[in-house]
Design an enzyme around this catalytic site. Structure first.
Site, PDB file in Angstrom:
ATOM      1  N   ARG A 242       1.940   8.945  -6.561  1.00  8.16           N
ATOM      2  CA  ARG A 242       1.485  10.391  -6.983  1.00  8.16           C
ATOM      3  C   ARG A 242       1.568  10.819  -8.181  1.00  8.16           C
ATOM      4  O   ARG A 242       1.465  12.041  -8.720  1.00  8.16           O
ATOM      5  CB  ARG A 242       1.979  11.873  -6.305  1.00  8.16           C
ATOM      6  CG  ARG A 242       1.941  11.028  -4.546  1.00  8.16           C
ATOM      7  CD  ARG A 242       0.578  11.310  -4.233  1.00  8.16           C
ATOM      8  NE  ARG A 242       0.281  12.196  -2.856  1.00  8.16           N
ATOM      9  CZ  ARG A 242      -0.831  11.295  -2.199  1.00  8.16           C
ATOM     10  NH1 ARG A 242      -1.978  10.489  -2.916  1.00  8.16           N
ATOM     11  NH2 ARG A 242      -0.647  11.219  -1.248  1.00  8.16           N
TER      12      ARG A 242
ATOM     13  N   ASP B 210       1.367   2.617   3.416  1.00  9.76           N
ATOM     14  CA  ASP B 210       0.960   4.222   3.187  1.00  9.76           C
ATOM     15  C   ASP B 210       1.525   5.010   2.879  1.00  9.76           C
ATOM     16  O   ASP B 210       1.162   6.235   3.768  1.00  9.76           O
ATOM     17  CB  ASP B 210      -0.717   3.791   3.882  1.00  9.76           C
ATOM     18  CG  ASP B 210      -1.502   4.537   4.085  1.00  9.76           C
ATOM     19  OD1 ASP B 210      -2.209   4.803   2.604  1.00  9.76           O
ATOM     20  OD2 ASP B 210      -3.326   5.182   4.102  1.00  9.76           O
TER      21      ASP B 210
ATOM     22  N   ASP C 237      -8.889   2.652  -2.754  1.00  8.79           N
ATOM     23  CA  ASP C 237      -8.314   3.631  -1.655  1.00  8.79           C
ATOM     24  C   ASP C 237      -8.652   5.435  -1.722  1.00  8.79           C
ATOM     25  O   ASP C 237      -7.981   5.741  -2.404  1.00  8.79           O
ATOM     26  CB  ASP C 237      -6.648   3.066  -1.624  1.00  8.79           C
ATOM     27  CG  ASP C 237      -6.252   3.808  -0.313  1.00  8.79           C
ATOM     28  OD1 ASP C 237      -7.225   3.421   0.777  1.00  8.79           O
ATOM     29  OD2 ASP C 237      -5.049   4.320  -0.185  1.00  8.79           O
TER      30      ASP C 237
ATOM     31  N   HIS D  35     -10.641   0.026   2.012  1.00 10.75           N
ATOM     32  CA  HIS D  35     -10.242   0.884   2.786  1.00 10.75           C
ATOM     33  C   HIS D  35     -11.917   1.381   3.294  1.00 10.75           C
ATOM     34  O   HIS D  35     -12.563   1.884   2.670  1.00 10.75           O
ATOM     35  CB  HIS D  35      -9.611   2.943   1.637  1.00 10.75           C
ATOM     36  CG  HIS D  35     -10.251   3.565   2.590  1.00 10.75           C
ATOM     37  ND1 HIS D  35      -8.827   5.309   3.068  1.00 10.75           N
ATOM     38  CD2 HIS D  35     -10.406   4.609   2.872  1.00 10.75           C
ATOM     39  CE1 HIS D  35      -9.206   5.712   3.580  1.00 10.75           C
ATOM     40  NE2 HIS D  35     -10.382   5.360   3.987  1.00 10.75           N
TER      41      HIS D  35
ATOM     42  N   HIS E 240       1.303  -1.557   0.037  1.00 11.40           N
ATOM     43  CA  HIS E 240      -0.358  -0.267  -0.351  1.00 11.40           C
ATOM     44  C   HIS E 240       0.704   1.348  -0.170  1.00 11.40           C
ATOM     45  O   HIS E 240       1.534   1.541   0.873  1.00 11.40           O
ATOM     46  CB  HIS E 240      -0.991   0.258   0.903  1.00 11.40           C
ATOM     47  CG  HIS E 240      -2.089   0.989   1.130  1.00 11.40           C
ATOM     48  ND1 HIS E 240      -2.849   0.696   1.519  1.00 11.40           N
ATOM     49  CD2 HIS E 240      -2.241   2.539   0.928  1.00 11.40           C
ATOM     50  CE1 HIS E 240      -3.656   1.670   1.905  1.00 11.40           C
ATOM     51  NE2 HIS E 240      -3.030   2.975   0.489  1.00 11.40           N
TER      52      HIS E 240
ATOM     53  N   HIS F 164      -4.777  -0.506   6.129  1.00 12.43           N
ATOM     54  CA  HIS F 164      -4.518   0.174   7.213  1.00 12.43           C
ATOM     55  C   HIS F 164      -5.371   0.441   8.296  1.00 12.43           C
ATOM     56  O   HIS F 164      -6.148   0.861   8.708  1.00 12.43           O
ATOM     57  CB  HIS F 164      -4.315   1.837   6.476  1.00 12.43           C
ATOM     58  CG  HIS F 164      -5.050   2.009   5.885  1.00 12.43           C
ATOM     59  ND1 HIS F 164      -6.734   2.011   6.067  1.00 12.43           N
ATOM     60  CD2 HIS F 164      -4.751   2.708   4.875  1.00 12.43           C
ATOM     61  CE1 HIS F 164      -7.400   2.576   5.152  1.00 12.43           C
ATOM     62  NE2 HIS F 164      -6.509   3.133   3.958  1.00 12.43           N
TER      63      HIS F 164
ATOM     64  N   PHE G 240      -4.519  14.562   4.340  1.00  6.98           N
ATOM     65  CA  PHE G 240      -4.380  13.368   5.098  1.00  6.98           C
ATOM     66  C   PHE G 240      -3.495  12.819   4.764  1.00  6.98           C
ATOM     67  O   PHE G 240      -2.933  12.498   2.668  1.00  6.98           O
ATOM     68  CB  PHE G 240      -5.443  12.840   4.490  1.00  6.98           C
ATOM     69  CG  PHE G 240      -6.816  12.966   5.673  1.00  6.98           C
ATOM     70  CD1 PHE G 240      -6.724  12.928   6.711  1.00  6.98           C
ATOM     71  CD2 PHE G 240      -7.807  13.253   4.310  1.00  6.98           C
ATOM     72  CE1 PHE G 240      -7.817  13.211   7.380  1.00  6.98           C
ATOM     73  CE2 PHE G 240      -8.653  13.673   5.624  1.00  6.98           C
ATOM     74  CZ  PHE G 240      -8.962  13.724   6.724  1.00  6.98           C
ATOM     75  N   GLY G 241      -2.302  12.095   5.263  1.00  6.20           N
ATOM     76  CA  GLY G 241      -1.147  11.255   4.791  1.00  6.20           C
ATOM     77  C   GLY G 241       0.290  11.499   5.515  1.00  6.20           C
ATOM     78  O   GLY G 241       0.877  12.555   5.460  1.00  6.20           O
TER      79      GLY G 241
HETATM   80 ZN   LIG Z   1      -6.666   4.889   2.605  1.00  4.18          ZN
HETATM   81 ZN   LIG Z   2      -3.883   4.960   0.778  1.00  2.00          ZN
END
Ligand SMILES: [Zn+2]
Ligand SMILES: [Zn+2]
Length: 421
Positions: free
Chosen positions: A63, A303, A151, A178, A59, A231, A321-322
């Protein structure tokens, strides 16, 4: 030929943990034995290092196409190699979304040119991941996807998820889920609890994940599809996965290093602590550690979610997020799982190799004839992670400046050393 000498070979497939040499001949493993002599072969002295099958990350987000300011296939895959990963599975939420064979082929062609590691793309479940109509799953499988997922934009209706699962079952593809009940997650930026109240940030309850997991595990039972929870962060969802496995369903799950290391109590007004799913409670965190130890968790997945500073250095509510994750994954696993005595070395390696391999129905073994993908790591090497030195284009990690014991030391893909510390 490349001879890996004096290493400690750890191979979960055969439960091996022994001092052995490994001889690589081109793209394949040729021989595994003690004291191999191979005149003319290049020798890699692995004294003091663990020699493991090549790590797989189920995962990540590379980009490209579309958000090359944050990451590219080239920079992301290089960061993966630095993290010890020999194969990575990028999620389809690029721009455009990887929902058809042309995008899949473009990703694979780019990866063949610039990536030091194997890139195994994941295709979208629905067109543009909009949750309305099925994506071109069959055509993407022909082009080379290894799994299907929406996801980041969870499949909102049970009806569509059932169709996705029916289709993927027929094709033999795993559905990576997800799990998020969108109406509960709307507007939330962290986990709901005493901490979100204190910070004055909108939270989503743990049930956001487990309600969706319960729905989709039931749909996996209905359709017979293979279903993998991405996740996973809550005790309830882990119990649902455990129960599904006990019923004999093809249900599996992954946990990220940040979710087994941090909790919502660590969240401050710093967007490097903003990710989805958000950091969970102490109780959830402890449940994840137990699941990682007892075998109910199948894989550690990063992730890896790079974001350019312009998308992250903004107000908490509007930040993306992330966080990035390739280069700290193994070190965090050693810190939290191995050095604490929670898991054996064989189990730790399983979580990065045969575990994710099983989810994709790919074998990972150190044996003659197998692909020459190996991850060599140290259990003791002391180092400090500096985000500014990362091979990733992005710097959004809460682990900047953290000191570790243990690190990836060399990554070998198809018989070639693609990273060496
Ligand atoms: Zn996700
Ligand atoms: Zn993800």
């Amino acid at each position: 030929m490349l001879l890996i000498k004096n290493g400690r070979v750890v191979d979960p497939a055969s439960q091996t943990d022994a001092a052995l040499d490994v001889l690589l001949d081109g793209e394949r493993i040729a021989h595994v034995a003690a004291g191999i002599d191979a005149p003319g072969a290049e020798v890699f002295d692995a004294a003091g290092l663990v020699v493991a099958p090549g790590f797989i990350d189920l995962h990540c987000h590379l980009r490209e196409p579309g958000e090359e300011l944050s990451e590219t296939i080239e920079t992301g895959s290089r960061a993966a190699a630095h993290g010890g990963f020999t194969a990575v599975c990028p999620m389809p939420n690029t721009k455009p979304v990887n929902d058809n064979a042309a995008v899949t082929r473009a990703i694979l062609e780019r990866a063949a040119k610039v990536s030091p590691v194997r890139v195994w793309p994941i295709g979208a479940a629905s067109r543009a991941s909009e949750g309305e109509a099925l994506a071109e799953i069959g055509a993407m499988q022909q082009a080379g996807i290894v799994a299907v997922s929406d996801d980041g934009r969870p499949v909102a209706t049970a009806k569509l998820m059932r169709q996705v699962m029916d289709y993927c079952r027929a094709l033999g593809l795993v559905v990576i889920d997800h799990c998020e009940e969108s109406s509960l997650a709307a507007g939330a930026v962290m986990r709901e609890g005493p901490r979100s109240v204190r910070l004055g940030l909108r939270g989503m309850p743990a049930e956001t994940e487990s309600i969706a997991a319960a729905r989709d595990i039931q749909l996996a039972a209905l359709t017979g599809a293979r279903m993998h929870v991405a996740h996973l962060t809550t005790r309830q969802s882990l119990e649902l996965v455990r129960a599904g496995k006990q019923q004999g369903l093809a249900v599996s799950c992954e946990v990220t290093p940040h979710h087994f290391t941090l909790t919502d109590e660590d969240v401050v007004y710093d967007t490097r602590f903003k990710m989805n799913p958000p950091l969970g409670s102490r109780e959830d965190h402890d449940a994840l550690l137990a699941g990682l130890a007892d075998g109910s968790v199948d894989a550690i997945a990063t992730d890896h979610a790079p974001h350019h500073a312009s998308l992250k250095d903004v107000e908490f509510d509007s930040a993306r997020f992330g966080i990035t994750g390739f280069e700290t994954a193994l070190a965090l696993a050693l810190e939290q799982l191995f050095h604490t005595g929670r898991v054996s070395l064989v189990r730790l390696v399983e979580l990065f190799t045969t575990g994710p391999g099983r989810v994709l129905e790919k074998t990972r073994r150190i044996a003659p004839g197998e692909p020459a993908d190996l991850t060599l790591f140290s259990l003791d090497y002391e180092w400090t992670f500096r985000a500014e030195e990362s091979a990733s284009k992005s710097r959004n990690t809460p682990f900047d400046g953290r000191s570790f014991r243990g690190a990836p030391m060399a990554t070998i893909v198809s018989g070639r050393i693609v990273f060496r510390r």
